[in-house]
Design a protein around this motif. Structure first.
Motif, PDB file in Angstrom:
ATOM      1  N   ALA A   1      14.093 -22.449   1.851  1.00 60.59           N
ATOM      2  CA  ALA A   1      14.188 -23.608   2.740  1.00 60.59           C
ATOM      3  C   ALA A   1      14.518 -23.219   4.181  1.00 60.59           C
ATOM      4  CB  ALA A   1      15.249 -24.569   2.217  1.00 60.59           C
ATOM      5  N   GLU A   2      14.288 -21.962   4.545  1.00 60.43           N
ATOM      6  CA  GLU A   2      14.696 -21.496   5.865  1.00 60.43           C
ATOM      7  C   GLU A   2      13.951 -22.186   7.009  1.00 60.43           C
ATOM      8  OE1 GLU A   2      13.925 -17.355   6.243  1.00 60.43           O
ATOM      9  OE2 GLU A   2      11.747 -17.564   6.122  1.00 60.43           O
ATOM     10  N   TRP A   3      12.819 -22.837   6.732  1.00 56.38           N
ATOM     11  CA  TRP A   3      12.008 -23.470   7.776  1.00 56.38           C
ATOM     12  C   TRP A   3      12.239 -24.983   7.840  1.00 56.38           C
ATOM     13  CZ3 TRP A   3      10.323 -21.288  11.817  1.00 56.38           C
ATOM     14  CH2 TRP A   3       9.246 -21.769  12.563  1.00 56.38           C
ATOM     15  N   ILE A   4      13.219 -25.462   7.084  1.00 58.91           N
ATOM     16  CA  ILE A   4      13.526 -26.891   7.044  1.00 58.91           C
ATOM     17  C   ILE A   4      14.857 -27.130   7.736  1.00 58.91           C
ATOM     18  CG2 ILE A   4      13.932 -28.903   5.566  1.00 58.91           C
ATOM     19  CD1 ILE A   4      12.343 -27.453   3.384  1.00 58.91           C
ATOM     20  N   THR A   5      14.851 -27.899   8.808  1.00 61.32           N
ATOM     21  CA  THR A   5      16.105 -28.232   9.490  1.00 61.32           C
ATOM     22  C   THR A   5      15.943 -29.541  10.249  1.00 61.32           C
ATOM     23  OG1 THR A   5      17.904 -27.305  10.824  1.00 61.32           O
ATOM     24  CG2 THR A   5      15.671 -27.016  11.684  1.00 61.32           C
ATOM     25  N   GLY A   6      17.050 -30.235  10.436  1.00 61.72           N
ATOM     26  CA  GLY A   6      17.037 -31.508  11.146  1.00 61.72           C
ATOM     27  C   GLY A   6      16.455 -32.653  10.357  1.00 61.72           C
ATOM     28  N   GLN A   7      16.421 -32.520   9.033  1.00 60.74           N
ATOM     29  CA  GLN A   7      15.781 -33.530   8.192  1.00 60.74           C
ATOM     30  C   GLN A   7      16.802 -34.324   7.380  1.00 60.74           C
ATOM     31  OE1 GLN A   7      12.324 -33.848   8.558  1.00 60.74           O
ATOM     32  NE2 GLN A   7      12.858 -32.361  10.149  1.00 60.74           N
ATOM     33  N   VAL A   8      16.482 -35.586   7.144  1.00 60.90           N
ATOM     34  CA  VAL A   8      17.210 -36.409   6.180  1.00 60.90           C
ATOM     35  C   VAL A   8      16.249 -36.652   5.022  1.00 60.90           C
ATOM     36  CG1 VAL A   8      18.381 -38.593   5.734  1.00 60.90           C
ATOM     37  CG2 VAL A   8      18.575 -37.522   7.984  1.00 60.90           C
TER      38      VAL A   8
ATOM     39  N   PHE B   1      23.957 -37.200  13.687  1.00 58.64           N
ATOM     40  CA  PHE B   1      24.650 -35.935  13.935  1.00 58.64           C
ATOM     41  C   PHE B   1      23.845 -34.764  13.383  1.00 58.64           C
ATOM     42  CE2 PHE B   1      27.813 -32.712  12.622  1.00 58.64           C
ATOM     43  CZ  PHE B   1      28.451 -32.479  13.828  1.00 58.64           C
ATOM     44  N   THR B   2      23.287 -34.937  12.204  1.00 61.11           N
ATOM     45  CA  THR B   2      22.488 -33.884  11.566  1.00 61.11           C
ATOM     46  C   THR B   2      21.341 -33.447  12.458  1.00 61.11           C
ATOM     47  OG1 THR B   2      23.048 -34.610   9.315  1.00 61.11           O
ATOM     48  CG2 THR B   2      20.993 -33.367   9.589  1.00 61.11           C
ATOM     49  N   LEU B   3      20.619 -34.403  13.013  1.00 56.75           N
ATOM     50  CA  LEU B   3      19.458 -34.086  13.849  1.00 56.75           C
ATOM     51  C   LEU B   3      19.862 -33.319  15.100  1.00 56.75           C
ATOM     52  CD1 LEU B   3      16.474 -34.313  14.526  1.00 56.75           C
ATOM     53  CD2 LEU B   3      16.929 -36.587  15.492  1.00 56.75           C
ATOM     54  N   SER B   4      20.875 -33.798  15.815  1.00 53.07           N
ATOM     55  CA  SER B   4      21.271 -33.143  17.058  1.00 53.07           C
ATOM     56  C   SER B   4      21.922 -31.778  16.814  1.00 53.07           C
ATOM     57  CB  SER B   4      22.229 -34.039  17.844  1.00 53.07           C
ATOM     58  OG  SER B   4      21.548 -35.173  18.337  1.00 53.07           O
ATOM     59  N   LEU B   5      22.763 -31.685  15.782  1.00 47.09           N
ATOM     60  CA  LEU B   5      23.402 -30.407  15.488  1.00 47.09           C
ATOM     61  C   LEU B   5      22.380 -29.356  15.076  1.00 47.09           C
ATOM     62  CD1 LEU B   5      26.152 -28.947  15.304  1.00 47.09           C
ATOM     63  CD2 LEU B   5      26.183 -29.553  12.874  1.00 47.09           C
ATOM     64  N   SER B   6      21.338 -29.790  14.370  1.00 48.46           N
ATOM     65  CA  SER B   6      20.329 -28.828  13.916  1.00 48.46           C
ATOM     66  C   SER B   6      19.673 -28.114  15.088  1.00 48.46           C
ATOM     67  CB  SER B   6      19.265 -29.531  13.066  1.00 48.46           C
ATOM     68  OG  SER B   6      18.455 -30.393  13.867  1.00 48.46           O
ATOM     69  N   ALA B   7      19.465 -28.836  16.195  1.00 46.41           N
ATOM     70  CA  ALA B   7      18.841 -28.223  17.367  1.00 46.41           C
ATOM     71  C   ALA B   7      19.776 -27.210  18.015  1.00 46.41           C
ATOM     72  CB  ALA B   7      18.455 -29.308  18.371  1.00 46.41           C
ATOM     73  N   GLU B   8      21.074 -27.508  18.030  1.00 48.61           N
ATOM     74  CA  GLU B   8      22.038 -26.588  18.632  1.00 48.61           C
ATOM     75  C   GLU B   8      22.224 -25.318  17.808  1.00 48.61           C
ATOM     76  OE1 GLU B   8      25.750 -27.807  20.146  1.00 48.61           O
ATOM     77  OE2 GLU B   8      25.091 -29.814  20.726  1.00 48.61           O
ATOM     78  N   LEU B   9      22.172 -25.459  16.490  1.00 44.24           N
ATOM     79  CA  LEU B   9      22.511 -24.321  15.626  1.00 44.24           C
ATOM     80  C   LEU B   9      21.310 -23.494  15.179  1.00 44.24           C
ATOM     81  CD1 LEU B   9      25.351 -25.781  13.370  1.00 44.24           C
ATOM     82  CD2 LEU B   9      25.448 -24.819  15.690  1.00 44.24           C
TER      83      LEU B   9
ATOM     84  N   VAL C   1      20.440 -27.294   9.364  1.00 50.00           N
ATOM     85  CA  VAL C   1      21.293 -28.468   9.148  1.00 50.00           C
ATOM     86  C   VAL C   1      20.421 -29.602   8.635  1.00 50.00           C
ATOM     87  CG1 VAL C   1      23.018 -30.005  10.137  1.00 50.00           C
ATOM     88  CG2 VAL C   1      22.673 -27.732  11.137  1.00 50.00           C
ATOM     89  N   ASN C   2      20.692 -30.038   7.430  1.00 49.17           N
ATOM     90  CA  ASN C   2      19.916 -31.117   6.822  1.00 49.17           C
ATOM     91  C   ASN C   2      20.848 -32.094   6.109  1.00 49.17           C
ATOM     92  OD1 ASN C   2      16.971 -30.235   7.178  1.00 49.17           O
ATOM     93  ND2 ASN C   2      17.892 -28.405   6.286  1.00 49.17           N
ATOM     94  N   ALA C   3      20.297 -33.239   5.767  1.00 47.83           N
ATOM     95  CA  ALA C   3      21.057 -34.244   5.027  1.00 47.83           C
ATOM     96  C   ALA C   3      20.256 -34.686   3.809  1.00 47.83           C
ATOM     97  CB  ALA C   3      21.383 -35.444   5.906  1.00 47.83           C
ATOM     98  N   VAL C   4      20.966 -35.050   2.761  1.00 43.53           N
ATOM     99  CA  VAL C   4      20.346 -35.516   1.521  1.00 43.53           C
ATOM    100  C   VAL C   4      20.848 -36.918   1.216  1.00 43.53           C
ATOM    101  CG1 VAL C   4      20.248 -35.195  -0.983  1.00 43.53           C
ATOM    102  CG2 VAL C   4      20.022 -33.219   0.550  1.00 43.53           C
ATOM    103  N   ASN C   5      19.912 -37.828   1.001  1.00 43.21           N
ATOM    104  CA  ASN C   5      20.234 -39.161   0.513  1.00 43.21           C
ATOM    105  C   ASN C   5      19.781 -39.224  -0.938  1.00 43.21           C
ATOM    106  OD1 ASN C   5      20.302 -41.933  -0.146  1.00 43.21           O
ATOM    107  ND2 ASN C   5      18.288 -42.237   0.772  1.00 43.21           N
ATOM    108  N   PRO C   6      20.703 -39.201  -1.892  1.00 42.59           N
ATOM    109  CA  PRO C   6      20.312 -39.178  -3.305  1.00 42.59           C
ATOM    110  C   PRO C   6      20.002 -40.546  -3.892  1.00 42.59           C
ATOM    111  CG  PRO C   6      22.677 -39.052  -3.136  1.00 42.59           C
ATOM    112  CD  PRO C   6      22.154 -39.063  -1.722  1.00 42.59           C
ATOM    113  N   GLY C   7      20.178 -41.610  -3.091  1.00 42.57           N
ATOM    114  CA  GLY C   7      19.956 -42.948  -3.623  1.00 42.57           C
ATOM    115  C   GLY C   7      21.021 -43.326  -4.645  1.00 42.57           C
ATOM    116  N   PRO C   8      20.883 -44.478  -5.279  1.00 39.07           N
ATOM    117  CA  PRO C   8      21.857 -44.897  -6.294  1.00 39.07           C
ATOM    118  C   PRO C   8      21.954 -43.864  -7.414  1.00 39.07           C
ATOM    119  CG  PRO C   8      20.447 -46.739  -5.674  1.00 39.07           C
ATOM    120  CD  PRO C   8      19.834 -45.512  -5.056  1.00 39.07           C
ATOM    121  N   THR C   9      23.135 -43.317  -7.585  1.00 34.31           N
ATOM    122  CA  THR C   9      23.331 -42.237  -8.548  1.00 34.31           C
ATOM    123  C   THR C   9      24.459 -42.592  -9.506  1.00 34.31           C
ATOM    124  OG1 THR C   9      22.603 -40.603  -6.899  1.00 34.31           O
ATOM    125  CG2 THR C   9      23.848 -39.780  -8.793  1.00 34.31           C
ATOM    126  N   ASP C  10      24.226 -42.402 -10.773  1.00 32.85           N
ATOM    127  CA  ASP C  10      25.220 -42.754 -11.799  1.00 32.85           C
ATOM    128  C   ASP C  10      26.238 -41.633 -11.926  1.00 32.85           C
ATOM    129  OD1 ASP C  10      26.666 -43.788 -13.838  1.00 32.85           O
ATOM    130  OD2 ASP C  10      25.009 -44.017 -15.246  1.00 32.85           O
TER     131      ASP C  10
END
Length: 242
Positions: free
Chosen positions: A225-232, A162-170, A177-186
């Motif tokens: 970060a204005e030039w970063i979009t569609g990324q996980v 969803f992040t990738l496709s929405l980023s192109a529309e917006l 539109v980006n996503a963050v995977n923080p990995g195992p977090t305490d």
């Protein structure tokens, strides 16, 4: 606007503190949280000299995304940053997976995230705000299997697509539109046995903390970060799977 801020040690709370420390007004949602804690937390955010509001709401309600945005707009104005942090998670596995388990995960992890994002964008289009940010939290489902968490893995994995496709529309609206995977977090869910078992899998020598994710979210929300979009972005401290 940050969803899923229900306890002090969570990623959502860390994001609120980080953004507030940089002068950003905060509106957060919570569900099932201790009301005394919510009041104390809101006061702690106000100490940064920013506006702060909150709403207790079940994001599994189909009308929740619209109600949240109505509330935040009334209290603080139309938000320019949306952080979809809330998540539903239970264990299942193929022997236990059923329709209700799937539906419960879908309602929060997918439907609420998707509807909040598009309603945010619709309202943003009518505003005079120049730049917007949508930041979704995911869990690295594309990097390795998550046995016993089929519903969670499937619904959180959908957020990446969803992040990738929405980023192109917006993008033409000035919204990244980006996503963050923080990995195992305490965030308080780990016991000592879990900590000891996964610590060797972190080459940097420590387990992920909520503040690690908060710093990355704050960067993605910034002008830099204005030039970063569609990324996980898989920010896991080099976590080794297998």
């Amino acid at each position: 606007m940050i969803t899923g801020v229900s306890h002090e040690n969570g990623i959502g709370a860390a994001i609120c503190h980080k953004l507030a420390s940089e002068g950003v007004d905060i509106f957060f949602t919570h569900w099932g949280a201790n009301i005394d804690w919510v009041k104390q937390f809101e006061n702690s955010i106000r100490e940064y000299g920013v506006g702060c509001g909150n709403l207790e709401i079940d994001l599994a309600d189909p009308e929740a995304p619209f109600n949240v945005l109505e509330t935040v707009t009334t209290e603080l104005g139309l938000p320019s940053i949306l952080v979809n942090n809330a998540a539903h998670s239970t264990t299942d596995g193929y022997m236990n997976l059923d329709a209700k388990t799937l539906d419960d995960h879908y309602a929060v992890n997918m439907r609420a995230t998707f509807l909040l994002s598009v309603e945010f964008a619709r309202r943003f289009k009518q505003s005079r705000i120049n730049a917007g940010r949508i930041i979704n939290l995911t869990s690295g489902q594309a990097l390795g299997p998550m046995p016993g968490e089929l519903a969670y893995a499937a619904t959180k994995g959908a957020i990446s697509a969803f992040t990738l496709s929405l980023s192109a529309e917006l993008a033409p609206l000035g919204i990244t539109v980006n996503a963050v995977n923080p990995g195992p977090t305490d965030t308080g869910w780990m016991n000592e046995a879990i900590r000891q078992s996964i610590l060797p899998k972190f080459p940097l020598g420590r387990i992920g903390m909520p503040e690690d994710a908060a710093r990355l979210v704050a960067f993605l929300a910034s002008e830099e970060a204005e030039w970063i979009t569609g990324q996980v972005l898989n920010s896991e401290g080099g976590f080794l799977r297998g």
